[in-house]
Write a protein that holds these residues in place. Structure first.
Motif: not given
Length: 375
Positions: A77-96
């Protein structure tokens, strides 16, 4: 005529603290905060069950642009004022393209499953994976193909943040895919931009590796800067190119302006406090720069091409002295230019290029990395 499309230098130069200014209350006790030496746009705090990553707004001083809670276990459980992200990332879309070298240095290129505008990508490994079909083309970064992105089901989408709502990013976020705003481009120094490798590393649990990589870059940059600080003669420089009647030059507060100062040069607008870049007409440039010694970051590939583009260019002393340099040494036929890609993470190499041009006695035998002399 080969041309590159220069990334705009019109960056707002705000100063804001690296210390988190969160208004939320929580019973969690922080154990530590990631040490940052230059970057002011983000912070990382460590708690027993998660990491909190904050991205500050470069446009509204003292406010939070985005907040993320990084967890190893999605059930935490994490605070509700942010986005939860499971890490380490296994896949990523990189736009820049400015994010690729960070991922490369951290050994995480293989996690990239989608990119935007692959034609302008320089990284060989990414191009190889794209050619093999392991990386998808998601279109333009400003109008990303949302449906195709959702089909990839990436662990996150990394993009540059802007002072406006992005409907495409909102749709991706609403579908449950975290959108990570990497705002390195809003920093006001090259080392601050390079330190965003620590931001990227937090999502891969690679902070120690990132700290070591950045420490090496930082040391090399400051070591070579110190050598240039003692020069007795500082060449006068001019910068950029005439584009449709307007000449954009960096202000003294712009990160490129600071680079030229660190390289031991004299620059007419070095003390200008304007944020970002200065739009000038050709007449103003001729008045202030016609008798300079060196022309840097020229957007042409030969002296003939330069003069043919505008006969007024021949009036500048650097053209007559044949002391004109572009940033196209690592330019592919596709127009992909590594200057906009890996130089973000390697300002030590960029500074070395500038010093080798302006003060060759400091770096005898040095081979330029990003910069090339016009012939």
């Amino acid at each position: 005529m080969k041309k590159i499309f220069l990334i705009p230098l019109l960056f707002l130069c705000f100063l804001f603290s690296c210390t988190p200014k969160s208004a939320k209350t929580t019973n969690a006790q922080t154990n530590d905060t990631l040490k940052l030496s230059y970057a002011q746009g983000f912070a990382v705090k460590y708690f027993p069950d998660y990491k909190e990553v904050i991205v500050y707004s470069p446009w509204v001083k003292g406010t939070v642009y985005a907040r993320y809670y990084l967890v190893k276990d999605a059930s935490v459980k994490t605070p509700s004022d942010g986005t939860k992200v499971q890490v380490p990332l296994r896949t990523l879309v990189a736009t820049s393209v400015t994010h690729f070298e960070f991922l490369s240095l951290l050994g995480q290129v293989e996690t990239i499953v989608g990119v935007c505008s692959p034609r302008i990508i320089y990284n060989k490994e990414i191009n190889k994976r794209f050619a093999e079909g392991r990386i998808a083309d998601l279109g333009d970064a400003f109008t990303i193909n949302v449906e195709k992105t959702l089909q990839l089901k990436p662990g996150a989408l990394m993009m540059s943040g802007y002072n406006q709502n992005d409907p495409y990013a909102q749709r991706v976020s609403q579908a449950g895919i975290p959108v990570l705003f990497n705002n390195e481009w809003m920093e006001t120094s090259l080392l601050a931009r390079a330190e965003w490798i620590k931001f990227v590393a937090a999502f891969y649990n690679k902070e120690k590796q990132a700290d070591s990589i950045f420490a090496d870059v930082d040391k090399r940059y400051n070591d070579i800067k110190a050598k240039a600080a003692g020069v007795k003669t500082k060449p006068n420089i001019m910068v950029g190119s005439n584009f449709r009647g307007t000449w954009y030059m960096p202000s003294g507060r712009n990160f490129m302006g600071k680079l030229f100062a660190d390289a031991g040069s004299r620059y007419f607008y070095a003390n200008d406090t304007t944020a970002g870049s200065l739009p000038l007409n050709v007449e103003t440039v001729l008045k202030n720069f016609s008798q300079t010694d060196v022309w840097l970051n020229c957007n042409f590939n030969s002296l003939d091409e330069l003069v043919k583009a505008d006969s007024k260019h021949a009036l500048f002393r650097p053209v007559q002295l044949k002391q004109v340099y572009n940033i196209n040494k690592r330019l592919l036929p596709s127009t992909a230019n590594d200057f906009w890609e890996s130089a973000v993470a390697r300002p030590d190499l960029l500074l070395s290029d500038m010093i080798a041009i302006l003060h060759p006695e400091i770096l005898p035998g040095y081979i330029l990395t990003y910069v090339e002399k016009l012939k």
